[in-house]
Design a protein around this motif. Structure first.
Motif, PDB file in Angstrom:
ATOM      1  N   PHE A  28      33.331  36.136-101.190  1.00 35.30           N
ATOM      2  CA  PHE A  28      32.730  37.069-100.181  1.00 35.30           C
ATOM      3  C   PHE A  28      33.324  38.326-100.365  1.00 35.30           C
ATOM      4  CE2 PHE A  28      32.163  32.673 -98.622  1.00 35.30           C
ATOM      5  CZ  PHE A  28      30.959  32.921 -98.257  1.00 35.30           C
ATOM      6  N   PRO A  29      33.469  39.025-101.558  1.00 37.09           N
ATOM      7  CA  PRO A  29      34.054  40.186-101.661  1.00 37.09           C
ATOM      8  C   PRO A  29      33.635  41.329-100.628  1.00 37.09           C
ATOM      9  CG  PRO A  29      32.399  39.895-103.523  1.00 37.09           C
ATOM     10  CD  PRO A  29      32.329  38.702-102.650  1.00 37.09           C
ATOM     11  N   GLU A  38      21.908  41.491 -87.058  1.00 36.84           N
ATOM     12  CA  GLU A  38      23.284  41.037 -87.344  1.00 36.84           C
ATOM     13  C   GLU A  38      24.321  41.487 -86.680  1.00 36.84           C
ATOM     14  OE1 GLU A  38      23.576  42.356 -91.741  1.00 36.84           O
ATOM     15  OE2 GLU A  38      21.291  42.461 -91.531  1.00 36.84           O
ATOM     16  N   CYS A  39      24.232  42.502 -85.911  1.00 35.69           N
ATOM     17  CA  CYS A  39      25.387  42.840 -84.792  1.00 35.69           C
ATOM     18  C   CYS A  39      25.535  41.729 -83.905  1.00 35.69           C
ATOM     19  CB  CYS A  39      25.223  44.253 -84.306  1.00 35.69           C
ATOM     20  SG  CYS A  39      25.695  45.401 -85.416  1.00 35.69           S
ATOM     21  N   GLU A  40      24.341  41.070 -83.628  1.00 32.74           N
ATOM     22  CA  GLU A  40      24.456  40.041 -82.444  1.00 32.74           C
ATOM     23  C   GLU A  40      24.903  38.720 -83.185  1.00 32.74           C
ATOM     24  OE1 GLU A  40      24.627  37.862 -79.270  1.00 32.74           O
ATOM     25  OE2 GLU A  40      24.318  40.137 -79.177  1.00 32.74           O
ATOM     26  N   ARG A  80      35.582  44.916 -92.327  1.00 29.24           N
ATOM     27  CA  ARG A  80      34.441  45.788 -92.691  1.00 29.24           C
ATOM     28  C   ARG A  80      33.421  44.979 -93.621  1.00 29.24           C
ATOM     29  NH1 ARG A  80      38.848  47.815 -94.473  1.00 29.24           N
ATOM     30  NH2 ARG A  80      40.054  49.474 -94.082  1.00 29.24           N
ATOM     31  N   THR A  81      32.029  45.170 -93.293  1.00 30.86           N
ATOM     32  CA  THR A  81      31.086  44.516 -94.061  1.00 30.86           C
ATOM     33  C   THR A  81      29.780  45.453 -93.903  1.00 30.86           C
ATOM     34  OG1 THR A  81      29.713  42.701 -94.485  1.00 30.86           O
ATOM     35  CG2 THR A  81      30.122  43.373 -92.054  1.00 30.86           C
ATOM     36  N   CYS A  82      28.892  45.389 -94.950  1.00 34.43           N
ATOM     37  CA  CYS A  82      27.480  46.191 -94.830  1.00 34.43           C
ATOM     38  C   CYS A  82      26.542  45.252 -94.211  1.00 34.43           C
ATOM     39  CB  CYS A  82      27.325  46.650 -96.096  1.00 34.43           C
ATOM     40  SG  CYS A  82      28.223  47.750 -96.961  1.00 34.43           S
ATOM     41  N   VAL A 130      26.115  36.162 -93.028  1.00 36.59           N
ATOM     42  CA  VAL A 130      25.265  37.051 -92.280  1.00 36.59           C
ATOM     43  C   VAL A 130      24.768  38.296 -93.133  1.00 36.59           C
ATOM     44  CG1 VAL A 130      24.972  38.754 -90.412  1.00 36.59           C
ATOM     45  CG2 VAL A 130      25.821  36.595 -89.948  1.00 36.59           C
ATOM     46  N   SER A 131      25.943  38.846 -93.636  1.00 38.98           N
ATOM     47  CA  SER A 131      25.466  40.079 -94.597  1.00 38.98           C
ATOM     48  C   SER A 131      24.764  39.861 -95.974  1.00 38.98           C
ATOM     49  CB  SER A 131      27.029  40.777 -94.986  1.00 38.98           C
ATOM     50  OG  SER A 131      27.551  41.004 -93.807  1.00 38.98           O
ATOM     51  N   LYS A 132      24.603  38.578 -96.280  1.00 36.41           N
ATOM     52  CA  LYS A 132      23.920  38.237 -97.631  1.00 36.41           C
ATOM     53  C   LYS A 132      22.547  38.147 -97.255  1.00 36.41           C
ATOM     54  CE  LYS A 132      27.402  35.612-100.109  1.00 36.41           C
ATOM     55  NZ  LYS A 132      27.794  34.193-100.806  1.00 36.41           N
TER      56      LYS A 132
END
Length: 174
Positions: free
Chosen positions: A55-56, A101-103, A92-94, A171-173
């Motif tokens: 999970f880089p 995604e915030c929820e 930190r993540t995009c 979530v970020s993926k």
């Protein structure tokens, strides 16, 4: 003889656990380490930045902070005080879909940390950014101060951090 402070003992314990996760277990990659003494405020701060293997895109800064008051209370052995350290995480993540995604991330934080934390999510993007999405900076502040009595909980705590990182990475993926 020099008697290490609560800050020093906790700092070494966190470093040992995280470097074991990096070198022995190969579960994380340590990316940066900072150990600072703020001479203006006479405070100590140690930060270790790492990512979880696989999970880089999820980076965590684990920061241990001790104020002048905590250091003085401990060194001077002031009665009626409970010197300790503050612990924070900066994740930190995009993300792409801000509302969704915030929820989801807020739900992860509530499930992993229950009522032991306060947190904020701050979104940003670079001016003239060409790729879509936002940088989500998640500041997590742990409510109770850490003392040497928490030493035995560091391993379980770091497992929870890695679990949180993996969930946020999922979530970020999407």
């Amino acid at each position: 003889m020099y008697d290490p402070t609560v800050f020093e003992n906790l700092k070494v314990a966190f470093e040992n656990h995280l470097y074991d996760l990096d070198n022995l277990e190969q579960a994380v990659h340590i990316l940066h380490r900072s150990d600072q003494l703020d001479l203006a405020m006479m405070a100590r701060e140690c930060t270790i930045r790492f990512s979880k293997v696989g999970f880089p895109t999820v980076l965590v800064d684990l920061t241990l902070h001790s104020s002048l008051k905590d250091l003085a209370d401990e060194i001077l052995e002031i009665k009626g005080t409970d010197p300790g350290c503050l612990l924070t995480l900066l994740v930190r993540t995009c993300i792409q879909d801000v509302d969704k995604e915030c929820e989801e991330i807020a739900c992860i934080l509530r499930n992993v940390w229950e009522n032991d934390v306060s947190y904020t999510q701050t979104l940003s993007f670079r001016h003239e950014q060409t790729e879509p999405g936002f940088m989500n900076r998640i500041n997590i502040h742990f409510k109770p101060k850490l003392t040497e009595e928490h030493m035995g909980e560091i391993d379980a705590f770091l497992k929870s951090v890695l679990d949180m990182m993996e969930q946020i990475g999922e979530v970020s993926k999407r």
